[in-house]
Design an enzyme around this catalytic site. Structure first.
Site, short mmCIF file in Angstrom:
data_model
loop_
_atom_site.label_atom_id
_atom_site.label_comp_id
_atom_site.label_asym_id
_atom_site.label_seq_id
_atom_site.Cartn_x
_atom_site.Cartn_y
_atom_site.Cartn_z
CG LEU A 144 -6.23 2.33 4.96
CD1 LEU A 144 -5.29 3.36 4.36
CD2 LEU A 144 -7.68 2.75 4.76
N GLY A 167 2.83 4.42 5.20
CA GLY A 167 3.54 4.62 3.93
C GLY A 167 5.04 4.53 4.07
CB ILE A 176 -0.97 0.04 1.20
CG1 ILE A 176 -0.21 0.07 2.54
CG2 ILE A 176 -1.95 -1.12 1.14
CD1 ILE A 176 -1.10 0.45 3.73
CG ASP A 177 4.13 1.34 2.48
OD1 ASP A 177 3.00 1.52 2.98
OD2 ASP A 177 5.04 0.73 3.07
CD GLU A 219 3.88 4.37 8.55
OE1 GLU A 219 3.38 4.02 9.63
OE2 GLU A 219 4.30 3.57 7.71
O1 F6P Z 1 3.32 -2.91 4.33
C1 F6P Z 1 3.94 -1.73 4.63
C2 F6P Z 1 3.32 -1.14 5.82
O2 F6P Z 1 1.96 -1.10 5.57
C3 F6P Z 1 3.86 0.26 6.19
O3 F6P Z 1 3.13 1.27 5.64
C4 F6P Z 1 3.83 0.23 7.70
O4 F6P Z 1 4.81 1.05 8.28
C5 F6P Z 1 4.10 -1.20 7.99
O5 F6P Z 1 3.52 -1.93 6.95
C6 F6P Z 1 3.61 -1.66 9.35
O6 F6P Z 1 3.38 -3.02 9.36
P1 F6P Z 1 3.49 -4.00 10.60
O7 F6P Z 1 3.14 -3.23 11.84
O8 F6P Z 1 2.51 -5.07 10.27
O9 F6P Z 1 4.89 -4.51 10.62
#
Ligand code: F6P
Length: 430
Positions: free
Chosen positions: A306, A182, A136-137, A242
């Site tokens: 999302l 992101g 999604i990034d 973020e």
């Molecule tokens: O897949 C990338 C992402 O969605 C980033 O945007 C986000 O920082 C990260 O995953 C966080 O994922 P998790 O907390 O599952 O490691």
């Protein structure tokens, strides 16, 4: 003599993204139709790296033919890094060999692409890998500016959420600060903010300096809020990427309550352990309180809600072609030596285009290249011009500067000094 069908494995790594099931479905259908036996490998590289071969399930056309409209991942996902040490890498290769897997489809972002290429290299000809890029990034440098799959759905769902918050902010006369996932790139935050017509969006790419402080962001928000006040509006929605947190000094962040500075298996800062939205909300609250103003401010974080949403038609259509393309690539003769062990399946002008893993890496660092928002583009200029935030022309206009200073209960000179660093964009003159 009876020949056994060759086996193809499919696995998913990294964070979820809408369209994963559709990619699995399409790849599995085309593989079965091409005479391959298909197994789904559960939880990414997690069990393979631990030497386990029992966490797999056969995939038939019946198992996958209706999953393309579903969010999430029927094979789940994990962030296990099989290249973390030589033992894990060897165990991964051995597990794949024991499972008789000759072809592997990996679905993931930059980290999974890196793992896939290392595994393919280490297997030394015993395995061919097709990596289907998702996140999604939207931060992988795909050819033709194509988005990574999942981004469009995340932007769509996120825009609906922000539109709803905008209505709430109007109705209740308050501000919302919405932090959007992101990682290092601001595509999703900007995409949502621009599409929803949020008051402003702040992304890491707009700051030229290496490091920014929490207070730099608070000042941008404060300036925008004062400008809206001058325009007669006490409400608004700010979208904040973020990745802003990755540009902040970890020591500064660690001083805020609730912050833990940790890393995931690939060495990225765990952004979920930094309550950025709350930190910024409290900071802006303090800045207004210091001048005797009380504010109604609410913070919100968008991301996990999302990533597993059902894909929109764009992502279904896109992933069906990518999944199919992954199998056609694996079963074809590599047209290029660089694609011998595998490659990244992309779509350009409706045609499959396979990128080598080498092309994806930055030759200087060996790491995956990150696609960031180009703040010099017209795409960004339009987003920025339609935001309500302090710009150079506001400070240059003495009438506006006086009104802003009045709203801030400051002298125009003090106001200009305080907010000079905020007006960082040269594009407003164009
Ligand atoms: O897949 C990338 C992402 O969605 C980033 O945007 C986000 O920082 C990260 O995953 C966080 O994922 P998790 O907390 O599952 O490691």
């Amino acid at each position: 003599m009876l020949t056994m069908p060759k086996r193809l494995g499919i696995l998913v790594g990294g964070g979820p993204a809408p369209g994963i099931n559709s990619a699995i479905s399409s790849a599995a259908i085309e593989a079965v139709n091409s005479g391959l036996e298909v197994v789904g490998i559960l939880d990414g590289f997690q069990h393979l790296a631990a030497g386990r071969t029992d966490m797999v399930q056969p995939l038939t056309i019946g198992d996958v033919s209706r999953i393309h409209v579903r969010g999430g991942s029927i094979l789940r996902t994990s962030r296990t890094n099989p290249t973390r040490n030589a033992e894990d890498l060897q165990r991964t290769i051995k597990s794949l060999q024991e499972l008789g897997i000759a072809y592997l489809v990996t679905i993931g972002g930059d980290d999974t692409a890196f793992s896939a290429s290392e595994v393919a290299k280490a297997a030394d000809g015993a395995l061919r890998v097709a990596h289907v890029p998702k996140t999604i990034d939207n931060d992988l440098p795909l050819p033709g500016g194509m988005p990574t799959f999942g981004f469009e759905t995340a932007r769509h769902v996120g825009t609906q959420e922000v539109l709803s918050l905008m209505e709430d902010s109007r109705t209740t006369n308050r501000w919302y600060f919405v932090v959007v996932m992101g990682r290092e790139a601001g595509h999703l935050a900007l995409g949502i903010g621009k599409s929803a017509g949020a008051s402003l969006s702040i992304i890491p790419e707009e700051f030229a300096q290496e490091q920014i402080s929490v207070w730099d962001i608070c000042r941008v928000l404060e300036g925008a809020m004062l400008k809206r006040q001058v325009m007669g509006q006490m409400h608004g929605v700010a979208v904040i990427a973020e990745g802003i947190a990755e540009k902040m000094d970890p020591e500064e962040l660690a001083q805020f309550p609730g912050v833990e500075i940790g890393q995931d298996a690939f060495g990225h800062i765990s952004l979920n352990e930094i309550p950025l939205a709350t930190i910024i909300r409290r900071g802006v609250h303090k800045k207004f309180a210091d001048r005797g103003k009380k504010l109604s401010l609410v913070d919100f974080t968008l991301g996990y809600n999302l990533r597993s949403a059902p894909p929109i038609p764009f992502d279904i259509d896109y992933t069906r072609t990518l999944g199919y393309g992954a199998i056609r690539f694996l079963l074809s003769e590599p047209e290029d030596e660089l694609l011998r062990h595998g490659g990244l399946i992309c779509l350009r002008d409706g045609q499959r285009s396979v990128m080598s893993f080498e092309e994806l890496r930055d030759p200087a660092t060996g790491k995956t290249r990150v696609r960031r928002v180009d703040c010099g583009s017209e795409h960004y200029a339009v987003a920025r011009k339609y935001m309500i935030r302090l710009e150079k022309h506001d400070l240059a206009n003495s009438e506006m500067r006086t009104k802003l200073a009045d709203a801030a209960a400051m002298s125009p000179e003090d106001f200009e000094r305080e907010f000079a660093s905020v007006v960082n964009w040269d594009g407003d003159a164009a």
